[in-house]
Design an enzyme around this catalytic site. Structure first.
Site, mmCIF file in Angstrom:
data_model
loop_
_atom_site.group_PDB
_atom_site.id
_atom_site.type_symbol
_atom_site.label_atom_id
_atom_site.label_comp_id
_atom_site.label_asym_id
_atom_site.label_seq_id
_atom_site.Cartn_x
_atom_site.Cartn_y
_atom_site.Cartn_z
ATOM 1 N N HIS B 43 30.010 -64.908 -40.265
ATOM 2 C CA HIS B 43 31.261 -64.595 -39.573
ATOM 3 C C HIS B 43 31.220 -65.040 -38.112
ATOM 4 C CE1 HIS B 43 35.026 -62.380 -39.406
ATOM 5 N NE2 HIS B 43 34.646 -61.900 -38.231
ATOM 6 N N HIS B 89 41.465 -60.658 -42.168
ATOM 7 C CA HIS B 89 40.856 -59.331 -42.239
ATOM 8 C C HIS B 89 40.822 -58.915 -43.702
ATOM 9 C CE1 HIS B 89 39.983 -55.879 -39.239
ATOM 10 N NE2 HIS B 89 39.140 -56.856 -39.094
#
Ligand SMILES: Nc1ncnc2c1ncn2[C@@H]1O[C@H](COP(=O)(O)OP(=O)(O)O)[C@@H](O)[C@H]1O
Ligand SMILES: [Mg+2]
Lengths: 253, 748, 79, 79
Positions: B43, B89
């Site tokens: 990430h 998300h």
């Protein structure tokens, strides 16, 4: 003339009201911070939309304690024109400047869309430029606009002709399907007994320019400009002023 | 000592651990290990994707800020910049739909105002499994409520987006949020820490134990055990963020600021290292000074917490009081937690004692980069094989008319009003094209201009051909912007894929990036930033590869904006582009034949560019009255959508047939519902038709008159034979009530 | 010590949230639930360690802020 | 009979509403209130008149609809 647009922490239509007052109406305006203790000589007060204090706890519940609200009350008690739009309306209710309270929308969802509202009375500083019975197409954007008042209060505000805007169909008929939030008696806007304090859920400042798809909100803001102009509105919004025409029938209980 | 198990829990491989020891010249302690693990997570480090992302075009005269900062920026004239980015998300939204989506909105908004821009618009791109599954309805309900809850409260309008339903997302929904802000080009603020001795300040919400390891979680596949990570849910506080937004924008006006960065994934760790590394400096902080919500937090927890609504900033020496004063006004307290140093280290202290000391570069520039192995997926050859000639005809009951109504009522194509009615799309009084009308379009106050923006992606196309599918996504987003009359200027991308350690997934990824790059180059929309979301898998099943592209464009004259609806009865309907009856990967094939097969429509990027140029010119000169592009469901769906919201104004069209199958009804369907790219339907006042056709021919864009607006029915003829005749009312009802109806039937 | 404040809509006031939940429960097959009313619940952490003054403080706070007397009433527990 | 369900955020979960209310009380001069947590409160009107089955039904409904197990926990009282 000068507008005071009160900014609470969490207000988010303050700039929109400011823009409408200045760029659209050509008036002057001040943004007044909620901790201020002066309205700086304003002629009209706007409590804008938004989520004051996040609307945590209840919409408008915490904003009524802001220092500026003392000034707003004094201003209103002297007969000065005050308009609460959406969250501003909720603040006026919590502050006791208007009667009643807001509940969650029936259906529980936030709703943002254009609705139609009918002008019920024109003897207020925010409707005096409108025609009685005129239908305005104005956007709403709220999750708690389901107006409620106990039956005795409701009776009183109807008798006093304090309901100044109702949700209707485009051609001005009352219809449950045209009521976006379940408000009792389809109430979309209300004035005080003195008629100078007005609260409304629809956003007139969002319907002031042709680019935005409707200019029907302009009449609300122009009303106050006219009302305060030296000549004033035709049939001024004098306190307890007689009505033009019969009060419109009330619905429900 | 760090044992094997601890390493695994931190998602670090043995060779990565050896690198850590190499950088430090010693074994890391647990705090340091935690810091490495989040900074080297997929990430934060982009370790699998970086080599590919480098190939994307990021330059152009309009680009003020390319990838690398909190968001990208392009010049939009009159000294203004549009600052925008998209982010995912996905995992948090699956675990807790409301809070996951809400904090996703909060995160991307911070990325924008961190740059000194006032956010003026949000878009969202959502993917779920079938709406017939109760779990998916709950997910959709929660995600939409979360986006609304956060965006409405903070006062940024959500002006557009897309929602797609596809079984492939059933175990792994996608929630991508795009935000755009406006700044003076000269006022853009960067996330840098520099100037030795300058104070490092913390402002915003207090730090709790929430979201610890959010970043590593977003980098690992879901499995049964992920349930255990659930307490790691972050709760959004839009009110706090609204205060931060206003206060930060006010602080920026003081010129007392060196740099600013939000604390997103990997919280304090990521913000301190990234700011230091961008400024070529070191940062030293003492965690005991960090405002804490819970007692007994360890340095490890404080450094890794992902509590929301927090910012880190560097103040100019001697100007601290100005900054503190602004924050106090908003009832926020900026707390000095450290300073900028010259040694290039991230040094973390706890009450004065050093608890971690790591070279910044080891965490950022020197983080691992992988050129992961790739291989063509095994499913591909079979999935691409679509033999239309021998395709069995669809059920004889399904006439072209009924197919159209069914397509209009399928949730992916149907009106998304159910969702966007819950979003405040008008706050800030800039929205001049409302959701549902095409691109989101906002006027820029104080100018004549407007910005148009659209997010698009088609996972099914990318599954069948990731390269072409990704190009098509860029083309569609840019085309949607051009349909508003706006010139596309720049793009951002959110790349949602499965586990990159699997060669077939890595291949999809690499091909998609190639496709994006190629299309962006051809269409003149450089990539200014984006986000990569990998490991979108549940129990080993990956989602369709889903690049989502956001494109931003400019209109010189806001009042010339175009939208999809027909305006006047009797106007002439013109089709730009050519239908070739391409059914590969189409909605029709899925609906009528239950097939996800074939190759996606061909794309000629030169033609696409010409089409977009044509639209921008026609819009600017007021030559067309409406414009709508052909995408899901093809031409027939497009024409129907042009009629919706007009109060029932119909249309009559007549188009040529195509010969793609043996069965005549399949040919009819291909003409009506084929999804050939680079097509747009416009309506034109009759005395302007000649001019419009001339303009098209000058740019070599195929154009032909296909019909006329009017009446209250949709009548469509293929090769001279009327095959669709349905009232606008009936068609519109199917389209506008499809999603609500599925909720009405629901059992919670 | 801790005070708990329960705020509920007055019986005469329509409760859209409670109604929605009740309807949902019906359609889920929970016929045994006749009605639902939704309220708010607050836990106040108070400095005082004396029950009487805790109750008095909680009541004041409820009157002033936590409940809207037009539509709501409240109940307090301390322990 | 009636069941009351109290739903609160798990202790580790941040409660922005409670925090904001606590801050408001501070600034209104109620320094005696140290912290506030906000929860939900439900009154269920049940057909059954047996405490055990009332509790069981309330728990089922709370699990299914009233509480979000990811971030909330609940407590039940019947009378
Ligand atoms: N999640 C959403 N939020 C806001 N608007 C949406 C959303 N989903 C779809 N819309 C709006 O509905 C319209 C149709 O969306 P879509 O079918 O994706 O159109 P297109 O084919 O033109 O890309 C667009 O105007 C879009 O902005
Ligand atoms: Mg789309």
């Amino acid at each position: 003339m000068k507008f005071a647009v009160v900014v609470f922490p969490g207000s988010n239509c303050d700039q929109d009201a400011y823009h409408a007052a200045t760029a659209v109406l050509g008036q002057t305006a001040d943004l007044v911070w909620h901790k201020d203790t002066s309205l700086k000589g304003a002629d009209v007060v706007v409590l804008p939309g938004g989520f004051a204090h996040g609307d945590y706890l209840r919409t408008g519940a915490m904003a009524r304690f802001s220092p500026i609200m003392r000034e707003v009350k004094v201003f209103a008690d002297r007969g000065g024109p005050v308009i609460g739009i959406c969250n501003g309306f909720q603040v006026l209710l919590e502050a006791g400047l208007l009667p009643g309270a807001m509940l969650r929308n029936r259906g529980l969802k936030y709703r943002c869309e254009h609705v139609h509202v009918r002008v019920e009375h024109t003897d207020t500083p925010f409707t005096c430029a409108a025609r009685q019975g005129q239908v305005l197409r104005i956007p709403i954007g709220h999750g708690e606009g389901n107006y409620y008042a106990p039956s005795d209060v409701l009776e009183r505000i109807e008798k006093n002709r304090q309901v100044i805007l109702r949700y209707t169909t485009p051609d001005g008929r009352l219809d449950d399907g045209a009521n976006p939030n379940g408000s009792v008696n389809a109430i979309a806007g209300l004035c005080s007994e003195g008629r100078n304090v007005v609260g409304m859920m629809p956003h007139p400042e969002r319907a002031c320019e042709p680019l935005l798809g409707s200019t029907d909100g302009l009449v609300i803001l122009q009303s106050v400009v006219q009302a305060l102009a030296p000549i004033g509105c035709e049939g001024p919004f004098a306190r307890g002023g007689g009505s033009q025409g019969p009060a419109l029938q009330t619905i429900g209980s | 000592m760090i044992d094997q198990q601890t390493l695994e829990r931190h998602g670090l491989k043995p060779d990565e651990y050896d690198r850590i020891v190499g950088f430090l010249g010693r074994e890391p302690n647990i705090t340091e290990l935690g810091i490495f693990s989040v900074m080297w997570s997929e990430h934060c480090s982009y370790k699998s994707s970086r080599v590919h992302l480098k190939t994307l075009p990021t330059d152009g005269p309009q680009v003020l800020q390319g990838p690398g900062e909190n968001a990208g920026a392009i010049a939009i004239g009159e000294g203004l910049a549009a600052v925008f980015k998209i982010e995912s998300h996905n995992h948090p939204s699956f675990i807790e739909p409301y809070q996951g989506a809400a904090t996703g909105v909060g995160g991307i908004i911070r990325d924008i105002f961190t740059m000194g821009a006032r956010p003026i618009a949000l878009l969202n791109s959502l993917r779920f499994g079938s709406l017939d599954e109760p779990a998916m309805r709950r997910l959709l309900e929660g995600v939409v409520a979360g986006i609304a809850g956060y965006g409405n409260s903070i006062g940024i309008p959500t002006v557009g987006g897309e929602i797609v339903f596809e079984p492939s997302y059933s175990g792994n929904p996608l929630v991508n949020v795009f935000c755009l802000g406006i700044a003076k080009a000269t006022d853009i603020i960067k996330g840098v820490a520099s100037g030795v001795g300058n104070g490092v300040y913390y402002v915003g919400a207090k730090t709790g134990r929430d979201g610890i390891h959010g970043a590593t979680m977003a980098s690992a596949e879901f499995d049964e055990k992920s349930a255990e990570k659930r307490p790691a849910v972050q709760v959004g506080d839009p009110f706090m963020e609204k205060l931060l937004l206003e206060a930060c924008l006010e602080v920026m006006k003081t010129d007392a600021l060196v740099g600013l960065q939000d604390m997103g994934a990997a919280g304090l760790t990521c913000s301190t290292t990234e700011m230091g590394s961008r400024g070529g400096a070191g940062v030293e902080i003492d965690v005991s000074l960090v405002p804490q919500r819970e007692s007994g937090m360890t340095p490890y927890e404080i450094m890794l917490s992902e509590s929301q609504e927090r910012m880190l900033l560097v103040a100019k020496q001697g100007r601290e009081a100005e900054i503190e004063r602004v924050f106090e006004k908003w009832d926020l307290h900026a707390v000095r937690i450290g300073q900028v140093t010259s040694d290039g280290l991230l040094r973390v202290k706890d009450k004065g004692a050093v608890v971690a000391e790591i070279p910044n570069r080891a965490l950022t520039d020197e983080a691992p980069v992988y050129r992961r192995p790739m291989e063509t997926p095994k499913y591909l050859a079979e999935a691409q094989a679509l033999d239309l000639a021998s395709l069995a005809p669809a059920s004889p009951q399904l006439t072209a008319r009924d197919t159209l109504v069914a397509l209009l009522g399928s949730p992916t194509i149907a009106s998304k009003q159910w969702a966007y009615r819950q979003y405040d799309h008008m706050v800030q009084t800039n929205t001049i094209s409302l959701p549902g009308m095409g691109s989101g379009v906002l006027r820029i106050k104080g100018t004549e201009r407007a910005l148009a923006m659209s997010v698009d992606g088609n996972g099914r196309y990318c599954y069948l051909d990731p390269r072409r599918g990704a190009s098509l996504a860029v083309a569609e987003a840019a085309r949607n912007v051009a349909c508003a009359g706006a010139r596309p200027l720049g793009a951002t991308n959110c790349l949602n894929f499965g586990n990159p350690e699997r060669p077939a997934i890595m291949w999809q990824f690499a091909k998609a990036v190639e496709g994006i790059g190629e299309a962006c180059r051809a269409l003149g929309v450089p990539i200014t930033g984006g986000n990569v979301s990998l490991y979108n898998e549940t129990d080993g099943r990956a989602i369709y590869p889903t690049p989502v592209i956001g494109v931003v464009g400019i209109l010189e004259h806001a009042d010339r904006v175009l939208e999809r609806r027909f305006k006047v009865s009797g106007d002439v309907i013109i089709l730009f582009g050519e239908g070739r009856g391409e059914l590969g990967g189409s909605e029709y094939l899925k609906l009528a034949h239950g097939l996800v097969r074939g190759v996606p429509p061909a794309l000629d990027l030169g033609r696409e560019r010409a089409l977009q140029d044509l639209l921008v010119g026609l819009g600017a000169d007021g030559l067309v009255r409406s414009a709508h592009d052909c995408s899901d469901g093809g031409l027939a769906v497009t024409v129907a959508e042009c009629a919706f919201g007009t109060g029932g104004m119909g249309a009559e069209i007549s188009i040529e047939g195509v010969e793609v199958a043996r069965d005549p009804r399949t040919n009819e369907a291909a003409a009506l519902f084929g999804e050939s790219a680079s097509r747009v339907v416009v309506s034109v006042q009759s005395d302007r038709v000649t001019e419009v056709l001339q303009r098209a021919s000058a740019l070599r864009v195929p154009a032909r008159v296909i019909g006329e607006t009017g009446g209250n029915r949709l009548r469509m003829a293929v090769a001279g034979k009327v095959v669709v005749d349905v009232s606008v009312d009936e068609a519109e009802r199917a389209w506008s009530t499809a999603i609500e109806t599925r909720f009405a039937k629901k059992v919670a | 010590m801790r005070a708990r404040v329960f705020v509920t809509l007055k019986p005469s006031v329509f409760d859209p949230q409670g109604r929605t939940i009740a309807d949902a429960l019906q359609s889920l097959g929970y016929g045994g639930v006749e009605d639902v009313r939704q309220g708010k619940y607050f836990e106040l952490e108070l400095k005082t360690s004396e029950a009487g003054s805790a109750r008095a403080l909680a009541a004041e706070v409820a009157d002033k802020l936590l409940a809207n007397p037009v539509i709501e009433s409240y109940r307090i527990e301390v322990d």
